[in-house]
Design an enzyme around this catalytic site. Structure first.
Site, PDB file in Angstrom:
ATOM      1  N   ASP A  38      57.612  17.488  80.389  1.00  0.00           N
ATOM      2  CA  ASP A  38      56.843  18.543  79.727  1.00  0.00           C
ATOM      3  C   ASP A  38      55.349  18.443  80.030  1.00  0.00           C
ATOM      4  OD1 ASP A  38      59.219  19.270  78.731  1.00  0.00           O
ATOM      5  OD2 ASP A  38      58.771  18.844  76.615  1.00  0.00           O
ATOM      6  N   GLU A 124      85.636  36.801  81.009  1.00  0.00           N
ATOM      7  CA  GLU A 124      84.368  36.190  80.582  1.00  0.00           C
ATOM      8  C   GLU A 124      84.245  36.252  79.071  1.00  0.00           C
ATOM      9  OE1 GLU A 124      82.431  38.884  83.150  1.00  0.00           O
ATOM     10  OE2 GLU A 124      81.746  40.211  81.551  1.00  0.00           O
ATOM     11  N   LYS A 126      82.876  37.390  75.346  1.00  0.00           N
ATOM     12  CA  LYS A 126      82.290  38.554  74.682  1.00  0.00           C
ATOM     13  C   LYS A 126      81.206  38.040  73.738  1.00  0.00           C
ATOM     14  CE  LYS A 126      83.210  42.971  72.539  1.00  0.00           C
ATOM     15  NZ  LYS A 126      81.967  43.000  71.797  1.00  0.00           N
ATOM     16  N   ASP A 128      78.200  37.823  71.123  1.00  0.00           N
ATOM     17  CA  ASP A 128      77.995  38.496  69.857  1.00  0.00           C
ATOM     18  C   ASP A 128      76.500  38.601  69.576  1.00  0.00           C
ATOM     19  OD1 ASP A 128      78.546  39.705  67.502  1.00  0.00           O
ATOM     20  OD2 ASP A 128      79.206  37.908  66.455  1.00  0.00           O
ATOM     21  N   TYR A 233      72.325  36.447  78.419  1.00  0.00           N
ATOM     22  CA  TYR A 233      73.368  36.242  79.421  1.00  0.00           C
ATOM     23  C   TYR A 233      73.761  37.584  80.026  1.00  0.00           C
ATOM     24  CZ  TYR A 233      73.637  31.544  77.672  1.00  0.00           C
ATOM     25  OH  TYR A 233      73.306  30.268  77.315  1.00  0.00           O
ATOM     26  N   LYS A 325      89.593  40.149  71.012  1.00  0.00           N
ATOM     27  CA  LYS A 325      88.793  39.459  69.986  1.00  0.00           C
ATOM     28  C   LYS A 325      89.480  38.237  69.403  1.00  0.00           C
ATOM     29  CE  LYS A 325      85.714  43.056  68.667  1.00  0.00           C
ATOM     30  NZ  LYS A 325      84.754  43.388  67.629  1.00  0.00           N
ATOM     31  N   CYS A 424      72.553  14.284  36.185  1.00  0.00           N
ATOM     32  CA  CYS A 424      73.346  14.183  37.412  1.00  0.00           C
ATOM     33  C   CYS A 424      74.838  14.254  37.056  1.00  0.00           C
ATOM     34  CB  CYS A 424      73.048  12.869  38.121  1.00  0.00           C
ATOM     35  SG  CYS A 424      74.183  12.522  39.478  1.00  0.00           S
ATOM     36  N   CYS A 427      76.387  10.513  37.798  1.00  0.00           N
ATOM     37  CA  CYS A 427      76.037   9.292  37.061  1.00  0.00           C
ATOM     38  C   CYS A 427      75.326   9.564  35.744  1.00  0.00           C
ATOM     39  CB  CYS A 427      75.182   8.382  37.933  1.00  0.00           C
ATOM     40  SG  CYS A 427      73.508   8.988  38.163  1.00  0.00           S
ATOM     41  N   CYS A 442      68.870  13.624  41.852  1.00  0.00           N
ATOM     42  CA  CYS A 442      69.292  12.681  40.831  1.00  0.00           C
ATOM     43  C   CYS A 442      68.347  11.485  40.903  1.00  0.00           C
ATOM     44  CB  CYS A 442      70.723  12.252  41.133  1.00  0.00           C
ATOM     45  SG  CYS A 442      71.184  10.736  40.292  1.00  0.00           S
ATOM     46  N   CYS A 448      73.694   5.471  40.956  1.00  0.00           N
ATOM     47  CA  CYS A 448      74.533   6.646  41.193  1.00  0.00           C
ATOM     48  C   CYS A 448      75.503   6.383  42.344  1.00  0.00           C
ATOM     49  CB  CYS A 448      73.646   7.845  41.515  1.00  0.00           C
ATOM     50  SG  CYS A 448      74.584   9.361  41.747  1.00  0.00           S
TER      51      CYS A 448
END
Ligand code: IVH
Length: 687
Positions: A38, A124, A126, A128, A233, A325, A424, A427, A442, A448
């Site tokens: 980087d 390929e 699909k 979303d 893509y 699907k 809690c 405990c 807690c 606990c």
């Protein structure tokens, strides 16, 4: 990486830098295989920025410095698509038979009989996300548009330019005009990271990655769009002009588009007959959860472009393609209760109890609501109909309430404190929500059960009580078997009990007992740190031990006495008080002492000579005999502080072999530089 060429003309150097940075972007964002660190990238980027600032004429639109630019828009301009962006038919049968049905339709339309050869298909993912059309002219990105109604979309060029994997300039030998079609989406990890950050800041979260992508692309302010990391893509194309030897199959077209520098998902196949499609469908179904992004299915396409033309369109949908699907990852269900779970660090998480619903491939009955603020923001109540989402291996979560389905007898708004009556659920200890924190916790700490494993591991860790041999697996067995309930139980373990555990040889049991025995003799600072009090790290524990000198003084120190310790602020002081005000925690401390845990309070730091009090030292390089840790411990024992970087406030720099920039900086500032012997002399002044 290229070195600045002092004799290159600015224009040449700028072009060289642009090309080099574009190559690194491609490697990093498209191929996922970075070429340079980087820091090197940043250096080149800054060099280009400088050149462009000095010579504004060199600032071309395809410069990597120009990805985020432009003022917020009043609205998006309409874009008429040269080739319409159509949608595809969905195969309703989600079983593998869906592929066979598609193949049969294609064969019928082509007039192929049983004896005729198999059709070659491409398969390929699909995606979303949000469909985009990217227009390249002479290889340069000139416009990006949404699908809109298929005929006319919106000009979202400025926002799409912020997607780092979208090349501003194509590689190789691009055609005069190329419209690339594909999907912008938000990867799951980026979605989770974005939402976690928003939650921390108390800001609204994204409902799902798809909304994240759509919302980002449809941001009128490109600077805002740039904040939400998107991916792209390619899966197709629109207008093409001047492509001399354009490939004649779908898969070869995608290969060519990939070679031009655009991202194409690697999950794709091509081959003869429906079997290839069925296999792909099954393989992707199994891999769905481990993909980096959401998909809602797979797409099958006839591979040959000439067969595609022959098959054509019907009802504005291609006959040569179909979407197959998978079951949805978001479903509606009803909230039948809201519970609160205690995490390993004491964090209290509200969890919706749901009417069972099949989503993302499993039956879900619980979904996280993250924290109290989230429940209130979404206003989730018992009786509500909600949308539940489960994608990948992510914990199912309640996305939101279906407002119009709220019944008249819906529950009260959620109030975590009231719901638990302040205690809690595991405990019974008091719960707290500190200022500026999103979570209730807690305060039971060591007491606990929910926090016990974590607390034990911390207690045993090297910088705390340093109990060798008390690792993850053993702690699991000890806690789950009810053998260790509170920390002092550790010191009540006998050889018989230990050796009876799974995979525990008598020898290791004996070693552990010995390590436990040895750990009893410790320092006050280590002991304090080992208790795992929130906000009390090693340095604070040392400050406290040094300042108070005895545990009893700390146990009863009022807030203002705690605040008098250097570097102890209100958050730490309050956390200490909260911890020691819990009778359970005091009991644990007393029992540990009763078990023989001890430290020498007479050697409290005040009494020993502390020659480095008030001095700041910096360590650099490798010392001949002392490790970094040891040197630090000795300096601190002598009252000094060890800092990470050299400044005017540094009193000494202790330099060993291969000391680097810190030594140079010390010399620059005229700070005294010592070797190990010099340090030793400081630590034990002659006398
Ligand atoms: S092909 C003429 N391939 O699904 C055919 N579409 O109903 C054009 N989509 O919103 C579409 N992944 O953005 C195609 N591999 C893929 C796809 C895909 C997702 C989306 C597309 C459109 C919808 C089509």
């Amino acid at each position: 990486m290229s070195q600045p060429d002092l004799f290159a003309l600015p224009a040449e150097r700028a072009a060289q830098l642009r090309a080099e940075l574009a190559r690194y972007d491609h490697a990093y964002y498209v191929l996922d295989a970075p070429l340079v660190p980087d820091a090197d990238y940043d250096a080149l980027f800054q060099e280009l920025q400088r050149l462009e600032a000095e010579h504004p004429a060199l600032r071309t639109p395809d410069s990597p410095t120009q990805r985020v630019g432009g003022a917020p828009l009043p609205e998006f301009a309409p874009v008429r698509h040269a080739v319409p962006m159509l949608s595809i038919q969905t195969e309703t049968d989600t079983t593998p038979q869906g592929a066979a049905a598609f193949d049969q339709r294609v064969r019928n339309r082509l007039g192929l009989g049983d004896g005729d050869p198999a059709v070659i298909y491409a398969a390929e993912l699909k995606f979303d996300g949000l469909a985009l059309s990217l227009r390249y002219e002479q290889g340069r990105l000139v416009q990006a548009a949404t699908r809109g109604d298929g005929e006319t979309g919106e000009d979202v060029t400025l926002n799409v330019r912020t997607i780092r994997s979208v090349p501003l300039q194509l590689r190789g030998n691009p055609p005069a005009v190329l419209e690339v079609r594909g999907e912008a989406l938000m990867k799951r990890a980026d979605f989770e990271r974005y939402n976690a950050r928003q939650r921390d800041k108390g800001l609204p979260t994204l409902v799902n990655p798809r909304n994240g992508a759509a919302g980002s692309i449809r941001q009128l302010d490109p600077a805002m769009a740039a904040q939400r990391p998107l991916a792209f893509y390619a899966y197709g194309w629109g207008e093409i002009v001047g492509w001399a030897d354009q490939p004649d199959t779908h898969h070869a077209m995608l290969d060519a588009i990939e070679a031009l520098g655009l991202p194409v998902a690697k999950q794709r196949v091509h081959g003869a007959g429906a079997g290839v499609l069925t296999d792909f469908h099954a393989r992707i179904a199994a891999a769905r959860d481990s993909l980096p992004f959401d998909i809602d299915g797979v797409v099958y396409k006839v591979d040959s472009l000439s067969l595609q033309r022959e098959l054509g369109f019907r009802n504005r949908e291609p006959v040569w393609a179909v979407a197959h699907k998978y079951p949805a990852q978001e479903r509606r269900t009803r909230v039948i209760g809201i519970d609160v779970q205690v995490g390993r660090t004491g964090k209290l998480t509200p969890v919706a109890k749901l009417e069972p619903v099949f989503v993302g491939g499993v039956t879900v009955t619980n979904a996280t609501l993250h924290n109290e603020d989230e429940v209130r923001r979404k206003d989730v109540r018992v009786g509500d109909t909600v949308i539940v989402r489960r994608a990948g291996d992510v914990i199912p979560e309640v996305v939101g309430v279906v407002a119009e389905a709220r019944p008249a007898d819906v529950g009260e708004p959620f109030d975590l404190y009231q719901r638990l009556a302040g205690h809690c659920p595991v405990c019974g200890s008091a719960i707290v929500r500190e200022e500026g924190e999103a979570d209730w916790r807690c305060t039971g700490g060591l007491f606990c059960a929910a926090q016990r494993k974590q607390a034990l591991l911390h207690y045993a860790s090297r910088r705390a009580m340093d109990i060798e041999g008390l690792g993850d697996k053993l702690v699991d067995q000890l806690v789950e078997g009810g053998i260790v309930r509170v920390l002092p139980d550790l010191y009540r373990l006998g050889l018989l009990k230990l050796a009876a555990l799974d995979r525990m040889a008598e020898k290791s049991a004996a070693n552990l007992l010995q390590a436990l025995e040895a750990s009893k003799s410790t320092t006050l600072a280590r002991f304090l740190y080992a208790l795992g009090i929130r906000h009390v790290g090693e340095a604070t524990a040392k400050d406290l031990a040094r300042h108070f000198g005895s545990l009893d003084a700390i146990l009863d120190a009022p807030l203002d006495a705690l605040l008098a310790v250097p570097d102890v602020g209100p958050v730490v002081a309050q956390s200490l008080r909260t911890f020691f005000d819990q009778p359970h925690n005091r009991e644990v401390v007393e029992q540990l002492r009763a078990c023989g845990v001890r430290w020498d309070e007479s050697t409290r730091d005040h009494d020993a000579p502390r020659p480095l009090t008030g001095k700041t030292l910096v360590l650099t390089g490798t010392l001949p005999t002392l490790s970094r840790e040891e040197a630090k411990a000795r300096i601190e024992a002598a009252g000094g502080k060890v800092a990470g970087s050299v400044s005017k406030k540094t009193d000494y720099v202790v330099a060993g072999a291969e000391a680097g920039s810190k030594l140079a900086r010390a010399q620059e500032l005229g700070v005294t530089v010592l070797d190990e012997d010099g340090l030793a002399a400081l630590l034990s002044p002659v006398g």
